[in-house]
Structure formats: structure tokens, C-alpha cells
Design an enzyme around this catalytic site. Structure first.
Site, PDB file in Angstrom:
ATOM      1  N   HIS A 278      56.203   3.717  53.122  1.00 44.14           N
ATOM      2  CA  HIS A 278      57.318   4.406  52.454  1.00 44.14           C
ATOM      3  C   HIS A 278      56.882   5.432  51.415  1.00 44.14           C
ATOM      4  O   HIS A 278      57.710   6.166  50.889  1.00 44.14           O
ATOM      5  CB  HIS A 278      58.253   3.396  51.778  1.00 44.14           C
ATOM      6  CG  HIS A 278      57.705   2.869  50.481  1.00 44.14           C
ATOM      7  ND1 HIS A 278      56.863   1.795  50.423  1.00 44.14           N
ATOM      8  CD2 HIS A 278      57.867   3.296  49.207  1.00 44.14           C
ATOM      9  CE1 HIS A 278      56.537   1.570  49.166  1.00 44.14           C
ATOM     10  NE2 HIS A 278      57.122   2.471  48.399  1.00 44.14           N
TER      11      HIS A 278
HETATM   12  C1  UD1 Z   1      60.674   3.983  44.998  1.00 44.51           C
HETATM   13  C2  UD1 Z   1      59.628   4.123  43.897  1.00 44.51           C
HETATM   14  C3  UD1 Z   1      58.315   3.450  44.323  1.00 44.51           C
HETATM   15  C4  UD1 Z   1      58.540   2.040  44.831  1.00 44.51           C
HETATM   16  C5  UD1 Z   1      59.611   2.052  45.908  1.00 44.51           C
HETATM   17  C6  UD1 Z   1      59.909   0.676  46.426  1.00 44.51           C
HETATM   18  C7  UD1 Z   1      59.848   6.151  42.533  1.00 44.51           C
HETATM   19  C8  UD1 Z   1      59.284   7.478  42.231  1.00 44.51           C
HETATM   20  N1  UD1 Z   1      59.331   5.515  43.607  1.00 44.51           N
HETATM   21  O1  UD1 Z   1      60.267   4.746  46.130  1.00 44.51           O
HETATM   22  O2  UD1 Z   1      57.454   3.404  43.205  1.00 44.51           O
HETATM   23  O3  UD1 Z   1      57.346   1.511  45.377  1.00 44.51           O
HETATM   24  O4  UD1 Z   1      60.813   2.628  45.352  1.00 44.51           O
HETATM   25  O5  UD1 Z   1      60.662   0.722  47.629  1.00 44.51           O
HETATM   26  O6  UD1 Z   1      60.712   5.691  41.821  1.00 44.51           O
HETATM   27  N2  UD1 Z   1      67.228   5.246  50.152  1.00 44.51           N
HETATM   28  C9  UD1 Z   1      68.253   4.738  50.942  1.00 44.51           C
HETATM   29  N3  UD1 Z   1      68.723   3.496  50.648  1.00 44.51           N
HETATM   30  C10 UD1 Z   1      68.257   2.743  49.626  1.00 44.51           C
HETATM   31  C11 UD1 Z   1      67.197   3.272  48.848  1.00 44.51           C
HETATM   32  C12 UD1 Z   1      66.690   4.521  49.129  1.00 44.51           C
HETATM   33  O7  UD1 Z   1      68.718   5.379  51.875  1.00 44.51           O
HETATM   34  O8  UD1 Z   1      68.752   1.639  49.390  1.00 44.51           O
HETATM   35  C13 UD1 Z   1      66.717   6.601  50.418  1.00 44.51           C
HETATM   36  C14 UD1 Z   1      66.983   7.523  49.238  1.00 44.51           C
HETATM   37  O9  UD1 Z   1      68.232   8.087  49.311  1.00 44.51           O
HETATM   38  C15 UD1 Z   1      65.869   8.529  49.390  1.00 44.51           C
HETATM   39  C16 UD1 Z   1      64.740   7.711  49.989  1.00 44.51           C
HETATM   40  O10 UD1 Z   1      65.326   6.546  50.551  1.00 44.51           O
HETATM   41  O11 UD1 Z   1      66.236   9.531  50.295  1.00 44.51           O
HETATM   42  C17 UD1 Z   1      63.671   7.359  48.986  1.00 44.51           C
HETATM   43  O12 UD1 Z   1      64.200   6.588  47.913  1.00 44.51           O
HETATM   44  P1  UD1 Z   1      63.623   6.773  46.415  1.00 44.51           P
HETATM   45  O13 UD1 Z   1      64.394   5.902  45.516  1.00 44.51           O
HETATM   46  O14 UD1 Z   1      63.528   8.202  46.108  1.00 44.51           O
HETATM   47  O15 UD1 Z   1      62.131   6.296  46.464  1.00 44.51           O
HETATM   48  P2  UD1 Z   1      61.331   5.181  47.247  1.00 44.51           P
HETATM   49  O16 UD1 Z   1      60.551   5.802  48.334  1.00 44.51           O
HETATM   50  O17 UD1 Z   1      62.179   4.014  47.635  1.00 44.51           O
END
Ligand code: UD1
Length: 357
Positions: free
Chosen positions: A204
Site C-alpha cells: 500500500h
Molecule cells: C496511511 C499512512 C501510512 C499507514 C497506512 C496504513 C499517511 C501519510 N500514510 O497510508 O503511514 O501505514 O495509512 O494503512 O498518513 N482509502 C479508501 N478507504 C479507506 C482508506 C483509504 O478508499 O478506508 C483511500 C483514500 O481515499 C486514498 C488512499 O486509499 O485514496 C490512500 O489512503 P491514505 O489515507 O492517503 O493513505 P494510506 O496509503 O492508507
């Protein structure tokens, strides 16, 4: 009674908080309020952890997600500040290295409320990672720093923390506490027929998912290796989106892709897999807790003691290195000795430090 506001937002923080919240409750001297920023919002990325691990429902849910890093961190900081002005806590507690962590620490520090950081002192020494920026800044403005390993405490010492107005404590890792507490409650995932032998893979990190060349290298190599051993792949929403946009190679039918799993289902998969391939920080340690070798799909790790113990090999996205590591661990599992992450009492130590603060 010390009043503590805990900031949570992303999946691994719910797992860490479960053990610490329980230990804080047991002191009888600490009152905890939870602010959920909303960074992770799908039920299988958030609610399932509160349900499975018995975490109290958040007192505040800010619903902030799916924004650029700056916008996300900025909006969280603003709304956390409003909640903190209302609650007037004695401490704000933050976990790990996410945008929610930094926003919570920043809002508190600017109001003069002391910050406690669980998982302090970790460094990848790669400032291209948003998580590295979040860690460095959060540590610097924290007053109570809970380090999971001696290496984390050494990192802080090297950065001059001995001379800063803060207290650094090496507590052990709260994720070990969680693994020990919930290990025998693991649940077999219901939506798939699990093969007898399989490798567990998760992916991820932005540096892998948002770089088409790296992502393609990893997927191609996984497809190839899955001919030898089937893979089970609980897929993060970020990765799912990238693989859906049609520019990437399709996953082989030997790779069983499933939605993000609850904590108890993940524990089952870790306990029953042959080896782990991941770019997650937490999963590297969980593999170790259950004596599974781990191939880390990154160039560096914050958990260097695992590499030194020969139970984790760093491969980045390089197909040759991934293949080599796979063949090393597939042929012969390494030997494991315990003790790298404490003795399962990290949460109790953290709670004790608060009740004495
Ligand atoms: C975040 C953290 C990372 C941690 C990880 C655990 C930061 C910079 N990164 O990364 O340190 O290891 O969480 O998983 O804070 N999304 C969904 N549904 C959800 C959650 C996320 O669709 O429930 C999508 C978001 O809209 C986005 C993408 O997934 O497009 C990434 O989510 P984001 O919160 O930006 O970061 P993570 O990759 O989850």
C-alpha cells in the site's frame, strides 16, 4: 485524574490504541477521549477494528479523508484544535507516522498541550516517504516519547534529544502486546477457500502504488512466483484503485485477492502462511511475532533489527532481489529467537508513565 485525548485515523493506529486504551483504563487514574480524524473511513479499514478489539467509540469523528497531504493535514489540524480547546486535556497522545499523527501533534503543541508519541524514534532515513516527515516532526514537538526498540531510542539520542525538554522511554512494542492478547482469537477469513500452503502479500505504500514502474515490477514478479506457491493478497483501497485503472498487468489466477481484512482475520492469515511479502511496517513485525520470514518490498525499513536477525530481506521492487529472497525463504525457513520487541508489557508501561506524569 489525568485527561488524555487520543488521536486516531488510520488502520494500524486502531490496533495500537486497543492495547494502550485498555491499560490506561486499568490504572483507574486516566480518563481518555478519542478523536477519529476519518483518514481511514471504509468499515473494513476502521469500524471492524473498533468492534473486534473492543475500542470505545470515538468521542469525535472528523470525517476528513481522500485529500492531498497538505490539505488533509491542514484540515485535521484545524478541527483537532477546535476539539482540544473544548476538551482542555492534560495530554494529547498520537501514534505512529500518519498525517493524523502529525496533525494531532501540531494542534496540541500550538495550544501548549504536551504531546505523547507512541512509536517514537523510528527512522527509515528516506525523506521521500511522507511517513518519515511525519515522524521527524512529531518526535521533535513531543514531550513524552515512547520508543518500541532500543534502536529507536538510539536514533533520538543521535538527533540530540538528550538535550531537548522531553522524556524518552523504551517501552517495547504495543503491537506485540496486541498479537499476544488477540493471537488465540484469530478468525479464518470466510470469503475464500484458503489453500493449505500460501504466501501472504500486502502492498500500500505510496512509493510502490503510485509509481507505475515499481508497481509493474512487483506485480509481474508476484505473478511469476505464484506459480510455485499461491498468494493471498488482502488489498488496500489505494492499491485496488491503481490496479483497476487498466494500465497494469492483471493479477495471476494463483493470486487470491481479497478486501482488507479485520485484525483477527489478518492474524489467522499470518499464523497460517508460509511467508510474508509486504511494504507495511506493522506486518513485518507481526510476521516475526509468529515466526514467519518476511520479504520487504522497500529499499529500507524502520525495523532494522529484523534484517540483522536474518528473518527479513529488503528487496525494494527489484524482480531479481524478490526472486532471490523468495527462493532463500521458500527453501528453508530461518531460525527465530524472541525478544526484539519487548515482553508484551509495552502498553502497561505507557499507562504507568501517564499516571505518574
Ligand atoms: C496511511 C499512512 C501510512 C499507514 C497506512 C496504513 C499517511 C501519510 N500514510 O497510508 O503511514 O501505514 O495509512 O494503512 O498518513 N482509502 C479508501 N478507504 C479507506 C482508506 C483509504 O478508499 O478506508 C483511500 C483514500 O481515499 C486514498 C488512499 O486509499 O485514496 C490512500 O489512503 P491514505 O489515507 O492517503 O493513505 P494510506 O496509503 O492508507
Amino acid at each position: 485524574m489525568n485527561k488524555i485525548v487520543t488521536i486516531l485515523g488510520a488502520r494500524p493506529q486502531f490496533i495500537k490504541a486497543a492495547t494502550v486504551s485498555k491499560a490506561m483504563g486499568e490504572t483507574g487514574k486516566l480518563e481518555e477521549y478519542i478523536i477519529h480524524t476519518g483518514q481511514h473511513f471504509d468499515d473494513n479499514m476502521s469500524k471492524v477494528f473498533f468492534d473486534q478489539m473492543g475500542i470505545a467509540p470515538p468521542n469525535y469523528h472528523l470525517g476528513i479523508h481522500s485529500l492531498s497531504h497538505g490539505a488533509m493535514t491542514g484540515r485535521m489540524t484545524e478541527q483537532i484544535e477546535t476539539a482540544l480547546i473544548r476538551e482542555k486535556p492534560d495530554w494529547v497522545m498520537v501514534y505512529g507516522d500518519t498525517n493524523s499523527t502529525l496533525a494531532g501533534a501540531l494542534a496540541a503543541a500550538k495550544l501548549g498541550i504536551p504531546v505523547a508519541h507512541v512509536e517514537a524514534g523510528l527512522r527509515s532515513f528516506n525523506r521521500q516517504m511522507p511517513e518519515e516527515i511525519n515522524r521527524i516532526l512529531t518526535d521533535r514537538i513531543s514531550s513524552l516519547l515512547f520508543c518500541p526498540t532500543p534502536m529507536a531510542a538510539t536514533n533520538l539520542e543521535k538527533e540530540g534529544f538528550n538535550g531537548f525538554p522531553c522524556r524518552v522511554l523504551t517501552t517495547g512494542d504495543v503491537m506485540l502486546d496486541a498479537a499476544l492478547h488477540f493471537g488465540n482469537k484469530a478468525i479464518k477469513p470466510s470469503e475464500i477457500n484458503l489453500p493449505d500452503r500460501f504466501a501472504l502479500v500486502t502492498l500500500h505504500r505510496q512509493e510502490n502504488t503510485d509509481n507505475p514502474v515499481r508497481l509493474q515490477n512487483i506485480i509481474k514478479t508476484l505473478n511469476e512466483l505464484s506459480r510455485e506457491l499461491p498468494f493471498v493478497f488482502p488489498m488496500h483501497p489505494r492499491t485496488y484503485k491503481q490496479l483497476q485503472n487498466g494500465t497494469q498487468e492483471k493479477l495471476s489466477e494463483n493470486i487470491i485477492s481479497i478486501p482488507p481484512q479485520g485484525y483477527l482475520e489478518m492474524l489467522y492469515l499470518i499464523q497460517h502462511c508460509r511467508l510474508v511479502l509486504t511494504d507495511s511496517g506493522g506486518l513485518q513485525k507481526e510476521a516475526y511475532f509468529f515466526k514467519k520470514p518476511c520479504i520487504t518490498l522497500r529499499e529500507e525499513t524502520e525495523w532494522t533489527e529484523l534484517v540483522d536477525a536474518n528473518v527479513n530481506i529488503l528487496t525494494g521492487s527489484d524482480p531479481t532481489l524478490i526472486r532471490q529472497a523468495f527462493s532463500v525463504f521458500y527453501r528453508k525457513a530461518p531460525s527465530f529467537s524472541g525478544g526484539l520487541y519487548g515482553n508484551g508489557q509495552a502498553a502497561a508501561r505507557i499507562a504507568k508513565a501517564f499516571s505518574e506524569a
